[in-house]
Design an enzyme around this catalytic site. Structure first.
Site, PDB file in Angstrom:
ATOM      1  N   GLU A 207       0.949  -1.083   0.223  1.00 52.83           N
ATOM      2  CA  GLU A 207       0.120   0.277   0.372  1.00 52.83           C
ATOM      3  C   GLU A 207       0.971   1.044  -0.280  1.00 52.83           C
ATOM      4  OE1 GLU A 207      -3.055   0.025  -1.051  1.00 52.83           O
ATOM      5  OE2 GLU A 207      -2.804  -2.331  -0.068  1.00 52.83           O
TER       6      GLU A 207
ATOM      7  N   HIS B  98       1.766   2.379  -3.304  1.00 50.15           N
ATOM      8  CA  HIS B  98       0.874   3.320  -4.332  1.00 50.15           C
ATOM      9  C   HIS B  98       0.765   4.774  -3.703  1.00 50.15           C
ATOM     10  CE1 HIS B  98      -0.728  -0.085  -6.360  1.00 50.15           C
ATOM     11  NE2 HIS B  98      -1.415  -0.831  -4.887  1.00 50.15           N
TER      12      HIS B  98
ATOM     13  N   HIS C 189      29.662   8.924 -17.256  1.00 49.82           N
ATOM     14  CA  HIS C 189      31.250   8.630 -16.700  1.00 49.82           C
ATOM     15  C   HIS C 189      30.902   7.471 -17.287  1.00 49.82           C
ATOM     16  CE1 HIS C 189      33.610   7.176 -14.119  1.00 49.82           C
ATOM     17  NE2 HIS C 189      34.015   5.676 -14.697  1.00 49.82           N
TER      18      HIS C 189
END
Length: 424
Positions: free
Chosen positions: A169, A172, A283
Site C-alpha cells: 500500500e 501506491h 562517466h
C-alpha cells in the site's frame, strides 16, 4: 535511442516476506504470508468494504481515488512527494492510537524497509502540511501519490497488518501502480486470460500513463548528460530508429556499461535508485566510447602521478591532493568489525564528494554502522545531511570551504561490502 525504465511494485514486495503480528485481536495468522499471495490477502480483506464513499472510490482493488480527481496519473508530477535538498524524500506520518504497540511496530518496521533500498524516509509527523495518517479503517487501501493535507491510508486490524501488505500500500502512496494495470504491461508480462476468474474485484483494465517506461524528469537527466558530449566533441547520441547496433538504457542493478561497442542491442544500466546523476551518466558513457579509468591504464604513469602516500593501507588519514579515491577497509571485501576511521581532506578549494558505491549495514537512524560527512576539519564541524548507511547512494556533497572530514564507524557484528568515494 531506446530508453526503458520499469516500475516494479510486486518485485519490491517479493524481497520481503509479509510478517504478521501476534496480537490475537488483530486477526493475524501465526504463519507468514508468501510474497506472491499479498494481493490475494488484500482482496480478501477488501471483499466487503464500500467501494464508493462520500470522499473517494476504491479502484483496482485497493487504490483510493478522490471523487474530485478524474484520473490516477499525474501529468505534471504534482501529486508525487518532493525530494529534499539533501536528496532524500521525507514522508511524514502519524499512526492512530487505535493500534496496539505491537501493531504499530509492524507498521514502522515495514516503513523502514524503504530506507534500505531507496531514498525514501518515513518520518514521524511534527507539523507538516502534507502527511500520512495511518488508520484502521475498512480494508487495506491507500491513495495514489500525494493527495495533500491529512492523507489517510488504511490497514484494518483484521486481515491487513502484514508487512508485505503495508509495503504494497505504501508503494501506491509513492505513486506506483500494479504491474498488471500498466498501459505497457504486454512489454513485460503475459496475461493468462484463461486463468482470470470472473469476479467483480478482478480488475484487469489498463491505466493510461504518459511515458510509462520512464518518468519525464528521469529521461531529461539522461538526455541532458548525453548532450554534454556534443559541446566538447564530435560525439552525437541520437534517438534509435532501426539501427543494427544501439544502446539500450535500462534501470538494471547499479551503474555500469559495456566497454566500447559490443554489437546489436547493447545495455547500459542506470538504476533509478542511486545512478541518475549527470556525472555518473557521463562517466558510464565514457566506457561505452572505449575509455578506461585513468588509474587502471597500463601507461598511467605517462599521464598521472599516483600519490602513494595518499593510498591508505588500512583506513583514515590526511589527504591533501586535489582529487582522489577513498575506500572502506578491505574494500571490495567485507569491512572489519569495531572499526573507526577518519579521512580529513584538506584541499585548495571546495571539495566535492561522489559516492561510487555504498553498502553499509543498515539500521534505523544509522546507529550501528555508518558514514558521517562533516563540513570542516573536525568532528565538531557541521554534519552534511543525515548519517549514511544501507545501500542508497546520495547525491554528491560539496563542502563550503577547503576542508572536509569523513567518519566511518562499524560496530561489533555484521559487516558489509563498504564504500567507494571519489573526491575532487
Amino acid at each position: 535511442m531506446k530508453s526503458l525504465i520499469g516500475v516494479t511494485v510486486l518485485g519490491f514486495i517479493a524481497q520481503v516476506y509479509a510478517l504478521p503480528i501476534t496480537n490475537e485481536n488483530s486477526g493475524a495468522k501465526d504463519t507468514d504470508l508468501e510474497p506472491w499471495v499479498v494481493m490475494d490477502k488484500i482482496i480478501q480483506a477488501n471483499a466487503n468494504i464500500a467501494l464508493v464513499t462520500r470522499h473517494y472510490s476504491i479502484k483496482f482493488g485497493d487504490i483510493a481515488v478522490p471523487n474530485s480527481r478524474t484520473a490516477m496519473f499525474c501529468p505534471t508530477n504534482d501529486c508525487f512527494w518532493p525530494r529534499s535538498d539533501d536528496g532524500f524524500v521525507y514522508i511524514p506520518y502519524k499512526i492512530s492510537t487505535e493500534y496496539s504497540p505491537s501493531e504499530q511496530a509492524v507498521i514502522t518496521d515495514a516503513m523502514s524497509e524503504y530506507a534500505k533500498v531507496s531514498c525514501i524516509r518515513f518520518v514521524s509527523y511534527t507539523n507538516e502540511m502534507d502527511y500520512l495518517h495511518v488508520q484502521p479503517l475498512d480494508g487495506c487501501w491507500s491513495y495514489f501519490g500525494r493527495s495533500g493535507g491529512e492523507q489517510p491510508i488504511s490497514f484494518s486490524r483484521i486481515g491487513c497488518l502484514y508487512k508485505g501488505i503495508i509495503i504494497h500500500e505504501l508503494m501506491h502512496t509513492l505513486g506506483f501502480y500494479h504491474e498488471h494495470n500498466r498501459s505497457d504491461r504486454e512489454d513485460y508480462i503475459t496475461i493468462m486470460v484463461d486463468n482470470i476468474q470472473p469476479e467483480p474485484w478482478v480488475v484487469m483494465d489498463k491505466i493510461i500513463q504518459a511515458n510509462a517506461n520512464i518518468a519525464p524528469s528521469e529521461q531529461a537527466v539522461i538526455t541532458d548528460a548525453m548532450s554534454e558530449y556534443a559541446k566538447v566533441s564530435c560525439i552525437r547520441f541520437v534517438s534509435y530508429t532501426n539501427e543494427m547496433d544501439y544502446l539500450h538504457v535500462q534501470p538494471l542493478d547499479g551503474c555500469w556499461s559495456y566497454f566500447g561497442r559490443s554489437g546489436g542491442e547493447q545495455p547500459i544500466s542506470f538504476s533509478r535508485i542511486g545512478c541518475l546523476y549527470k556525472g555518473i551518466i557521463i562517466h558510464e558513457l565514457m566506457h561505452t566510447l572505449g575509455f578506461y579509468h585513468e588509474h587502471n591504464r597500463s601507461d598511467r604513469e605517462d599521464y598521472i602521478t599516483i600519490m602513494v602516500d595518499n593510498i591508505q593501507p588500512d583506513c583514515g588519514g590526511l589527504l591533501e591532493s586535489s582529487s582522489g579515491e577513498i575506500f572502506s577497509p578491505d574494500y571490495p571485501n567485507l569491512y572489519p568489525n569495531n572499526k573507526d576511521c577518519q579521512w580529513k581532506i584538506s584541499a585548495t578549494s571546495r571539495v566535492e564528494l561522489i559516492f561510487q558505491s555504498l553498502d553499509v549495514e543498515y539500521s534505523v537512524k544509522c546507529l550501528w554502522d555508518y558514514i558521517e560527512v562533516h563540513d570542516g576539519p573536525s568532528i565538531d564541524s557541521r554534519i552534511m545531511g543525515p548519517r549514511l548507511c544501507g545501500s542508497y547512494i546520495p547525491k554528491p556533497l560539496t563542502s563550503s570551504g577547503k576542508d572536509l572530514l569523513i567518519v566511518f564507524h562499524s560496530d561489533e557484528n555484521v559487516a558489509s561490502k563498504g564504500f567507494h568515494i571519489s573526491y575532487m
